[in-house]
Design an enzyme around this catalytic site. Structure first.
Site, PDB file in Angstrom:
ATOM      1  CG  MET A  26      -1.892  -1.204   1.177  1.00  0.00           C
ATOM      2  SD  MET A  26      -3.442  -0.951   2.060  1.00  0.00           S
ATOM      3  CE  MET A  26      -2.859  -0.687   3.717  1.00  0.00           C
ATOM      4  CG  ASN A  28       4.553   5.531   4.364  1.00  0.00           C
ATOM      5  OD1 ASN A  28       4.556   5.150   5.511  1.00  0.00           O
ATOM      6  ND2 ASN A  28       5.181   6.626   3.995  1.00  0.00           N
ATOM      7  CG  LEU A  29       7.259   1.372  -0.798  1.00  0.00           C
ATOM      8  CD1 LEU A  29       7.995   1.040  -2.089  1.00  0.00           C
ATOM      9  CD2 LEU A  29       6.279   0.256  -0.444  1.00  0.00           C
ATOM     10  CG  HIS A  33       7.015  -2.079   2.208  1.00  0.00           C
ATOM     11  ND1 HIS A  33       6.875  -0.968   3.005  1.00  0.00           N
ATOM     12  CD2 HIS A  33       5.808  -2.687   2.205  1.00  0.00           C
ATOM     13  CE1 HIS A  33       5.639  -0.903   3.462  1.00  0.00           C
ATOM     14  NE2 HIS A  33       4.970  -1.935   2.995  1.00  0.00           N
ATOM     15  CB  SER A 182       2.917   2.438   6.506  1.00  0.00           C
ATOM     16  OG  SER A 182       3.594   1.702   5.519  1.00  0.00           O
ATOM     17  NE  ARG A 183      -2.880   1.614   9.927  1.00  0.00           N
ATOM     18  CZ  ARG A 183      -3.259   0.632   9.104  1.00  0.00           C
ATOM     19  NH1 ARG A 183      -2.608  -0.511   9.088  1.00  0.00           N
ATOM     20  NH2 ARG A 183      -4.294   0.792   8.291  1.00  0.00           N
TER      21      ARG A 183
HETATM   22  O1  PAF Z   1      -0.194  -5.774   3.564  1.00  0.00           O
HETATM   23  C1  PAF Z   1      -0.617  -4.852   2.824  1.00  0.00           C
HETATM   24  O2  PAF Z   1       0.056  -3.851   2.578  1.00  0.00           O
HETATM   25  C2  PAF Z   1      -1.999  -4.965   2.196  1.00  0.00           C
HETATM   26  O3  PAF Z   1      -2.881  -5.590   3.058  1.00  0.00           O
HETATM   27  C3  PAF Z   1      -1.980  -5.660   0.828  1.00  0.00           C
HETATM   28  C4  PAF Z   1      -1.528  -7.112   0.942  1.00  0.00           C
HETATM   29  C5  PAF Z   1      -1.069  -4.914  -0.124  1.00  0.00           C
HETATM   30  C6  PAF Z   1      -3.395  -5.674   0.231  1.00  0.00           C
HETATM   31  O4  PAF Z   1      -3.886  -4.390   0.068  1.00  0.00           O
END
Ligand code: PAF
Length: 282
Positions: A26, A28-29, A33, A182-183
């Site tokens: 989603m 905001n790496l 990630h 990210s949070r």
């Molecule tokens: O883990 C996440 O970032 C999300 O739940 C995903 C797997 C990209 C699905 O939106």
């Protein structure tokens, strides 16, 4: 590296891409990630990363509108990590009409995080199934921090016969033990100092079980009490079978302790997989 927004362009780009490893995100790496992207890079000719903040997996009172969106910085990091394709669809690319068909996960999705975020895993499964159909990867990689998500997605891939190998990347932690997320960016300075306590509390649970205690419910409630006294709002602390995510049988050795708790309005999750020596061997 190609940034692609539309589905037709994605299909053309991936038509003769060879073996594909896919990392859905989603955005905001963070380093967690990037570690997944590096795993992907080692395993396939073509590394695809998606960045899509999926509205289907957010509840009405959750942080969809405020979820951090940092596309330019993300693209820079992905370029450095040697991703080949970044898929950044808009809501209307992925959901041109309201989604009326959903992927319904198993009952495990209503426990743990799912008990506190109704419909969350249905939204995750639905978007991941769509992304799998679009990218058609050979491998897909998810982080272990979202342990329940990983478990549910493995069930989905098995039960819906997706020809995709699911790999898990270890949780990447800050130097004080806080799991990268990210949070974490939502935390105020004093909350950021407090945040690693969740991981330390889970480590304490592991140690307690490894010392031979099997009164799991009591250990869980003592840990909830401990965190609550320190100002956390605890959704759950749960010791589960790592194989089924159900409460473990007393003789079960392959366990995971999972926790979800809020500091102010920021919800953090974490988990530790561990091996408990069988009760009779102690
Ligand atoms: O883990 C996440 O970032 C999300 O739940 C995903 C797997 C990209 C699905 O939106």
């Amino acid at each position: 590296m190609d940034q692609i927004t539309t589905i037709p362009e994605l299909r053309v780009r991936l038509r003769s891409a060879g073996r594909i490893a896919f990392v859905p995100t989603m955005g905001n790496l963070h380093d967690g990630h990037i570690a997944l992207v590096k795993m992907a890079r080692e395993r396939a000719e073509c590394v695809v990363v998606s960045i899509f903040v999926n509205p289907l997996q957010f509840g009405p009172n959750e942080d969809l509108a405020n979820y951090p969106r940092t596309l330019q910085a993300d693209l820079q990091r992905l370029q450095e990590a040697r991703a080949d394709v970044v898929f950044t669809p808009t809501d209307s690319d992925l959901y041109p009409t309201p989604q009326v068909v959903h992927v319904e996960p198993s009952a495990i999705a209503n426990t743990l995080c799912g008990a506190h975020r109704p419909g969350h895993f249905r939204g995750v499964c639905t978007v991941v199934a769509k992304l799998f159909n679009l990218v058609q990867p050979d491998i897909a990689i998810f982080g272990c921090k979202d342990y329940q998500q990983l478990f549910i997605l493995r069930e989905m891939v098995r039960d819906l016969s997706f020809p995709i190998e699911i790999l898990a990347g270890s949780t990447v932690r800050e130097t004080d033990g806080l799991a990268m997320s990210s949070r974490n960016g939502y935390l105020k300075p004093s909350q950021r100092l407090e945040a690693p306590r969740l991981y330390r509390a889970l480590q304490q649970v592991v140690q307690t079980v490894q010392q031979g205690r099997r009164d799991f419910a009591e250990i869980e409630s003592q840990t909830v009490q401990y965190l609550t006294q320190l100002g956390w709002i605890v959704d759950y602390i749960a010791i589960r079978s790592a194989d089924t995510l159900l409460p473990p049988r007393p003789e079960e050795a392959s366990l995971v302790v999972l926790g979800a708790a809020r500091l102010g309005s920021t919800r953090l999750i974490d988990n530790i997989e561990f091996c408990a020596a069988p009760a009779q061997a102690l």
